[in-house]
Design a protein around this motif. Structure first.
Motif, mmCIF file in Angstrom:
data_model
loop_
_atom_site.group_PDB
_atom_site.id
_atom_site.type_symbol
_atom_site.label_atom_id
_atom_site.label_comp_id
_atom_site.label_asym_id
_atom_site.label_seq_id
_atom_site.Cartn_x
_atom_site.Cartn_y
_atom_site.Cartn_z
ATOM 1 N N GLN A 281 0.757 -1.200 -0.023
ATOM 2 C CA GLN A 281 0.042 0.072 0.237
ATOM 3 C C GLN A 281 0.804 1.338 0.107
ATOM 4 O OE1 GLN A 281 -2.414 -0.865 3.621
ATOM 5 N NE2 GLN A 281 -4.077 -0.471 2.317
ATOM 6 N N ALA A 282 2.154 1.301 0.757
ATOM 7 C CA ALA A 282 2.914 2.442 0.796
ATOM 8 C C ALA A 282 3.504 2.463 -0.374
ATOM 9 C CB ALA A 282 3.837 2.155 2.012
ATOM 10 N N MET A 283 3.807 1.575 -1.235
ATOM 11 C CA MET A 283 4.697 1.480 -2.359
ATOM 12 C C MET A 283 4.087 1.865 -3.738
ATOM 13 S SD MET A 283 7.709 1.680 -1.413
ATOM 14 C CE MET A 283 8.564 1.169 -2.755
ATOM 15 N N ILE A 284 2.459 2.189 -3.795
ATOM 16 C CA ILE A 284 1.944 2.183 -4.932
ATOM 17 C C ILE A 284 1.389 3.571 -5.029
ATOM 18 C CG2 ILE A 284 0.915 -0.121 -5.079
ATOM 19 C CD1 ILE A 284 -1.730 0.874 -3.899
ATOM 20 N N VAL A 320 -5.902 1.686 6.375
ATOM 21 C CA VAL A 320 -6.191 2.850 5.609
ATOM 22 C C VAL A 320 -4.736 3.486 5.626
ATOM 23 C CG1 VAL A 320 -7.144 5.127 5.334
ATOM 24 C CG2 VAL A 320 -8.615 2.817 5.658
ATOM 25 N N LEU A 321 -4.243 3.811 4.684
ATOM 26 C CA LEU A 321 -2.944 4.759 4.736
ATOM 27 C C LEU A 321 -3.037 6.121 5.127
ATOM 28 C CD1 LEU A 321 -0.147 3.796 4.240
ATOM 29 C CD2 LEU A 321 -0.096 4.588 1.933
#
Length: 552
Positions: A281-284, A320-321
């Motif tokens: 999620q953090a890398m998209i 949820v980011l």
């Protein structure tokens, strides 16, 4: 001159081999020398388990096999009959690998497609005798074995000729486990053995299952870092392995009577998957596709959306980011998100010390999106051939970072090798006057006697950011590259976006150049784009430059 070239070559090999583990060298020797090779038994075929359950369906992929004479892999179409294709001399090895994977077995939707895939597999058996051709390499065996078992399960295949071929493939793979390579290859080997151990029953199947589980138990803690990232630091391979672990969980929880508790803690596997989901999620980007650091391209792995949907079907929560800073400290990536813009920054080690196959010389590169649109990118990966193009795509000058004296920040060579590697240090975060300052430096351009450091700062404000470069040490010429997404137009003042919005930009001290380049979004597919280049010439001991972006 020949002696100098010879010594350079020796130095290159030494700086590569010194990172290998002793076990890798031993197992590589076993692969090379026939004395270590074991014969594959063609004795009786083990019985299948009477029933295997699945909690949910496996992932589906876009179709790639359309008839006996139409195949599309890596955006390259072939119209030759399948009987002539399996080991075609003019096709790239990666294209042939994709053909041999038989991934379409899990995409069958009607009877005609089922008949086609039966014909394709029949051809595979006839044209690929035991041990002959690329179809018997361990990577292709691993993926095809899993795809065959998925097909046999879903379509209840009972053809004894097909089942016999599957067993021979499993037995061959068991003797060719990739302990010499490790990494994602070894996990793929383990997955195939585990699937085999679940699908069949009896003593031989139990051996396959135990061997696969032993590899899995050892490799997951080593390969999946504490922050959830896969240690090869490729978003693409991270996604592949996340699907592998989801497939295994699907199999394990659907058939708990097979998997003794002594093998694996299912809850520990679920926690690992949860961490991997958070990392992805953090890398998209906001377009819900992966960022391009190290070997990465779209449509090789499952999309993040499909992976997240699969995880939800297995009851994994999707966190949820939050806006703000996310520091993936163990893998070495930083995400900053605020006011519709996203920065993803690389302060990572180049690769695991003993596994450089998918590393790029991309240290201190970054990517930037605004709303749902990518703005600043790295150039991506279009091929795995031994070529100048492969060397370029792995090189520093294909990434949004800084190059000194035409050299790469890490010594990439051949298709999958790295000798000397950049070391990142002094990673800092500072809040000052309503600004967030992220900084780091690396020593990848240092020579034997002369130390050279590239230090980069990202100064982030509410409505934009500035990238400041500092070079400490002597050099002749440096170039800062900023690659733009193909949809972004650029002039001397603005980046022009699809939705008629503008991002103003300027740079100091040099006059920028806007050059044409290519963005390699998929294997075999490239799009024209632009890149901004700043030239830095040596001044005393410290040379500085910056480029600034402001959202209007």
């Amino acid at each position: 001159a020949p002696m100098i070239l010879f010594l350079k070559k020796i130095n290159l090999y030494l700086n590569t081999l010194k990172y290998l583990q002793l076990s890798q060298i031993i197992y590589r020797l076993k692969f090379i020398f026939p004395v270590f090779k074991k014969k594959i038994t063609r004795s009786s075929i083990p019985k299948r388990r009477p029933e295997l359950n699945l909690k949910t369906y496996f992932l589906r992929y876009p179709r790639t096999i359309f008839s006996r004479k139409k195949f599309i892999f890596l955006n390259l179409e072939s119209n030759e009959d399948i009987s002539n294709l399996w080991n075609h001399e003019k096709k790239s090895k990666l294209w042939l690998f994709n053909l041999h994977y038989l991934r379409d077995l899990s995409n069958i939707t009607d009877d005609s497609q089922q008949e086609l895939m039966e014909t394709i597999f029949q051809s595979w058996i006839e044209k690929n005798p035991l041990g002959f051709g690329v179809g018997w390499s361990s990577p292709t065996l691993s993926l095809r074995i899993v795809n065959l078992i998925k097909w046999f399960l879903e379509k209840k295949i009972e053809n004894p000729f097909f089942i016999k071929s599957l067993v021979h493939q499993i037995r061959y793979l068991e003797k060719k486990i990739e302990y010499h390579l490790k990494g994602n290859h070894l996990l793929a080997n383990a997955k195939a053995l585990i699937f085999a151990g679940f699908y069949f029953q009896g003593n031989e199947a139990e051996i396959w299952l135990k061997k696969g589980m032993k590899i899995l138990e050892k490799e997951i803690p080593e390969q999946i870092l504490s922050d959830g990232g896969h240690f090869e630091r490729s978003t693409m391979y991270h996604s592949i392995i996340l699907e592998d672990l989801l497939d295994l969980e699907n199999l394990f929880i659907s058939n708990p009577y097979i998997l003794s508790s002594k093998y694996l803690n299912i809850q520990e596997l679920r926690r690992t998957i949860d961490k991997m989901i958070s990392w992805l999620q953090a890398m998209i980007h906001p377009d819900n596709e992966i960022s391009f650091f190290n070997d990465a391209a779209l449509k090789v792995s499952a999309s993040p959306k499909n992976l997240f949907d699969y995880a939800k079907r297995l009851n994994h929560p999707l966190p949820v980011l939050e806006n703000g800073l996310t520091y993936l400290q163990d893998s070495g990536y930083i995400r900053y998100e605020s006011n519709d813009f996203v920065l993803i920054i690389d302060v990572a080690e180049v690769c695991p010390s003993y596994l450089p196959a998918h590393a790029h010389a991309d240290t201190l590169s970054y990517e930037f999106s605004y709303k749902n649109q990518r703005i600043i990118v790295n150039s991506g990966t279009s091929q795995y051939d031994k070529s100048d193009q492969r060397n370029f795509e792995r090189g520093t000058s294909a990434h949004s970072t800084l190059e000194i004296d035409g050299r790469n920040s890490s010594e990439i060579w051949d298709i999958f090798r790295v000798a000397k590697r950049a070391k990142v240090s002094d990673i800092c975060f500072e809040e000052k006057n309503k600004k967030l300052i992220i900084s780091a430096k690396h020593d990848g351009f240092s020579l034997c006697k002369d130390k050279i450091f590239h230090k980069r700062k990202w100064v982030i404000k509410k409505n934009g950011f500035k990238v400041k470069d500092k070079i400490i040490g002597s050099f002749s010429k440096a170039i800062s590259y900023t690659f733009l997404h193909p949809s972004v137009k650029v002039n001397e003042k603005y980046l022009l976006l699809d939705d008629s919005m503008k991002i103003s930009w300027n740079s100091k001290p040099s006059t920028p150049r806007i050059e044409s380049s290519l963005w390699h979004k998929e294997f075999g597919a490239s799009k024209k784009n632009k890149n901004i280049q700043l030239d830095l010439n040596f001044k005393k001991n410290i040379t500085k430059s910056n480029i600034k972006f402001k959202i209007n």
